[in-house]
Design an enzyme around this catalytic site. Structure first.
Site, mmCIF file in Angstrom:
data_model
loop_
_atom_site.group_PDB
_atom_site.id
_atom_site.type_symbol
_atom_site.label_atom_id
_atom_site.label_comp_id
_atom_site.label_asym_id
_atom_site.label_seq_id
_atom_site.Cartn_x
_atom_site.Cartn_y
_atom_site.Cartn_z
ATOM 1 N N ARG A 1 -12.348 -3.188 -7.494
ATOM 2 C CA ARG A 1 -12.218 -4.086 -6.344
ATOM 3 C C ARG A 1 -13.594 -4.385 -5.776
ATOM 4 O O ARG A 1 -14.375 -3.471 -5.501
ATOM 5 C CB ARG A 1 -11.406 -3.415 -5.235
ATOM 6 C CG ARG A 1 -9.936 -3.574 -5.348
ATOM 7 C CD ARG A 1 -9.215 -3.207 -4.069
ATOM 8 N NE ARG A 1 -9.789 -2.070 -3.339
ATOM 9 C CZ ARG A 1 -9.283 -1.588 -2.228
ATOM 10 N NH1 ARG A 1 -8.200 -2.136 -1.692
ATOM 11 N NH2 ARG A 1 -9.839 -0.556 -1.618
ATOM 12 N N ASP B 1 1.370 -5.791 8.051
ATOM 13 C CA ASP B 1 0.251 -4.862 7.925
ATOM 14 C C ASP B 1 -1.012 -5.701 7.753
ATOM 15 O O ASP B 1 -1.116 -6.485 6.797
ATOM 16 C CB ASP B 1 0.476 -3.942 6.717
ATOM 17 C CG ASP B 1 -0.619 -2.894 6.596
ATOM 18 O OD1 ASP B 1 -1.789 -3.231 6.870
ATOM 19 O OD2 ASP B 1 -0.315 -1.756 6.199
ATOM 20 N N PHE C 1 0.841 -1.197 0.000
ATOM 21 C CA PHE C 1 0.000 0.000 0.000
ATOM 22 C C PHE C 1 0.885 1.260 0.000
ATOM 23 O O PHE C 1 1.917 1.288 0.655
ATOM 24 C CB PHE C 1 -0.886 -0.050 1.246
ATOM 25 C CG PHE C 1 -2.011 0.934 1.266
ATOM 26 C CD1 PHE C 1 -3.224 0.626 0.673
ATOM 27 C CD2 PHE C 1 -1.864 2.159 1.886
ATOM 28 C CE1 PHE C 1 -4.275 1.533 0.705
ATOM 29 C CE2 PHE C 1 -2.909 3.073 1.922
ATOM 30 C CZ PHE C 1 -4.119 2.755 1.324
ATOM 31 N N TYR D 1 -11.268 0.661 10.462
ATOM 32 C CA TYR D 1 -12.463 1.143 9.742
ATOM 33 C C TYR D 1 -12.822 0.252 8.564
ATOM 34 O O TYR D 1 -13.796 0.510 7.884
ATOM 35 C CB TYR D 1 -12.286 2.594 9.290
ATOM 36 C CG TYR D 1 -11.006 2.878 8.527
ATOM 37 C CD1 TYR D 1 -10.888 2.533 7.191
ATOM 38 C CD2 TYR D 1 -9.910 3.479 9.145
ATOM 39 C CE1 TYR D 1 -9.714 2.777 6.492
ATOM 40 C CE2 TYR D 1 -8.737 3.730 8.460
ATOM 41 C CZ TYR D 1 -8.646 3.370 7.127
ATOM 42 O OH TYR D 1 -7.481 3.612 6.442
ATOM 43 N N LYS D 2 -12.013 -0.779 8.306
ATOM 44 C CA LYS D 2 -12.297 -1.684 7.188
ATOM 45 C C LYS D 2 -13.204 -2.810 7.688
ATOM 46 O O LYS D 2 -14.370 -2.583 7.964
ATOM 47 C CB LYS D 2 -10.974 -2.154 6.574
ATOM 48 C CG LYS D 2 -10.262 -0.989 5.878
ATOM 49 C CD LYS D 2 -8.879 -1.297 5.369
ATOM 50 C CE LYS D 2 -8.336 -0.078 4.624
ATOM 51 N NZ LYS D 2 -6.912 -0.163 4.310
HETATM 52 C C1 LIG Z 1 -6.107 0.923 4.145
HETATM 53 C C2 LIG Z 1 -4.659 0.667 4.311
HETATM 54 C C3 LIG Z 1 -3.834 1.603 4.953
HETATM 55 C C4 LIG Z 1 -4.396 2.933 5.399
HETATM 56 O O1 LIG Z 1 -3.639 3.577 6.350
HETATM 57 P P1 LIG Z 1 -4.245 4.875 7.078
HETATM 58 O O2 LIG Z 1 -3.172 5.380 7.905
HETATM 59 O O3 LIG Z 1 -5.453 4.424 7.817
HETATM 60 O O4 LIG Z 1 -4.659 5.830 6.012
HETATM 61 C C5 LIG Z 1 -2.502 1.275 5.139
HETATM 62 N N1 LIG Z 1 -2.007 0.087 4.697
HETATM 63 C C6 LIG Z 1 -2.776 -0.815 4.059
HETATM 64 C C7 LIG Z 1 -2.192 -2.103 3.614
HETATM 65 C C8 LIG Z 1 -4.122 -0.546 3.835
HETATM 66 O O5 LIG Z 1 -4.890 -1.420 3.199
#
Ligand SMILES: *Cc1c(COP(=O)(O)O)cnc(C)c1O
Length: 427
Positions: free
Chosen positions: A396, A218, A141, A243-244
């Protein structure tokens, strides 16, 4: 162009159409009643983005309202002593137990995933003096890659980039080839945000440890949807979103995990009072707290931590009524059904599957590619069909096991087909 006549079974009887199959799958789903626990959206007919922002539970709507009057308005500052101060660690333990396979005292809630990544990566580098490399992959990401690039520049470290198959993800062999005596840390996503590839966390952790390196997973696209057993895998560090699949609401604070026996050797760079050994002593010098509290920095986002508790309740309840594998089973069946429909209805239109076909290698979303999807997506959203778009041309479909129905998958894929056909028709 494909035929519009329905496929015929060898017996000669017409095969059930997508809608009938979806209805049969929903009827047989042991978790079907959990869909009633989420607040419906007036205009959404297929919510296929639970991997990006989970729906609110009904219980959370009530909890948020109750909190405003019964806690904030009536307890006022006393609320800190009564419960809020402990919330980052109390909810951390709950997330650990329900979603991470982590014993108490190792998980905390606070900051965004981005900030927790920064803190833990900095701590890990300092805990491996003399080692200068961080292994990361090009498919990770953006925020993970950006944080690591920043830290590498700040600390003079080198990023060793793995280049996984974009339709899959990082393999154990790739990690084994990359780690060595220079490696301080390996940072990978357990479920790849684009392809949905589910990495082999335990063997990858082992090969990193064999080289003397630490590992940070992660878990943004894992927690709440795929089985995670951090303690059993001997993971060092982890971070992830709430939040996911944990339905904490927009911007709800992230969780971090630091294995108990590592905590004393790991410090983090954002030395705030809430992570100090005696926050209310107001002393002259910072000393880190002895426990996992040391990874906190400032005042916790109490309001942001409310809703995730209701999703944790639902996940526990689902496990109790349908068995500990039920959430993963439904996730596998949802993504499998989505791929069946994609093969049947979209592949003939030139759509390409960009996710693993092996369910054991798949998280809870699937990605499909087509050059016209960037134009298709706003038209889908306007119809209340809500997947998301990932460049260059990926749609997605994120399927959240407790809130997504098979019917939503079917309605969504059929809408994608109709819109794509219309969008690509010659004028
Ligand atoms: C959604 C996501 C993030 C988001 O990070 P935030 O700090 O909440 O914006 C980071 N890493 C991965 C792999 C994600 O899927």
């Amino acid at each position: 162009m494909t035929s519009t006549t329905p496929p015929v079974r060898p017996s000669g009887a017409p095969a059930a159409g997508p809608a009938e199959r979806a209805a049969a799958l929903d009827a047989a789903d042991p978790l079907t009643r959990f869909r009633e626990e989420f607040v419906p959206s007036a205009d959404v007919v297929a919510y296929l983005d639970g991997n990006s922002l989970g729906r609110p539970t009904r219980a959370s709507v009530e909890r948020l309202a109750r909190f405003a009057t019964e806690q904030w308005a009536s307890r006022l500052i006393r609320g800190w002593d009564e419960s809020w101060y402990e919330l980052p660690l109390a909810i951390g333990d709950r997330i650990g137990e329900t979603a991470l396979g982590a014993a108490p005292g190792q998980t905390f809630v606070g900051d965004s995933t981005t900030v927790i990544l920064y803190k833990l990566v900095r701590g890990a580098l300092d805990a491996r003096p003399g080692r200068t490399e961080i292994v990361v992959d090009t498919g990770n990401f953006p925020t993970d890659r950006f944080v690591l690039q920043g830290i590498a520049a700040e600390r003079g470290a080198t990023l060793r980039w793995l280049s996984p198959d974009p339709d899959a993800g990082v393999t154990t062999d790739q990690v084994a080839d990359a780690v060595g005596p220079e490696t301080a840390l390996v940072v990978l996503s357990h479920v790849a945000y684009r392809s949905g590839y589910l990495a082999d966390a335990e063997p990858i952790t082992r090969v990193a440890h064999d080289a003397g390196a630490l590992v940070l997973w992660d878990l943004c696209h894992s927690a709440g949807a795929v089985p995670v057993t951090l303690d059993a895998w001997d993971v060092d560090l982890a971070a992830g979103c709430t939040y996911k699949y944990l339905n904490g609401g927009p911007g709800s604070p992230a969780f971090g995990y630091v294995r108990a026996d590592l905590q004393a050797a790991l410090t983090q760079p954002i030395q705030g009072w809430m992570g100090s050994d005696a926050p209310f002593e107001m002393g002259p010098e910072y000393a880190p707290h002895t426990g996992v509290r040391r990874f906190l920095s400032g005042t916790p986002a109490v309001v942001g931590m409310l809703a995730m508790q209701d999703m944790l309740d639902l996940l526990d309840e689902a496990g109790n009524v349908a068995g500990s594998d039920a959430v993963r089973d439904k996730s596998v069946r949802l993504t499998g059904f989505a791929l069946d429909l994609v093969d049947e209805l979209l592949v003939p239109l030139g759509v390409r599957v960009a996710s693993p076909r092996d369910p054991a290698r798949r998280g809870s979303h699937v990605t499909i590619d087509h050059a016209a999807f960037e134009r298709v997506i706003p038209r889908l959203w306007a119809q209340g069909v809500v997947p998301d778009f990932r460049r260059p041309d990926g749609l997605r479909l994120g399927l959240s096991p407790l809130s997504t129905s098979f019917a939503e998958v079917q309605v969504g894929v059929e809408a994608i087909r109709a819109t794509l056909l219309d969008e690509t028709a010659s004028p």
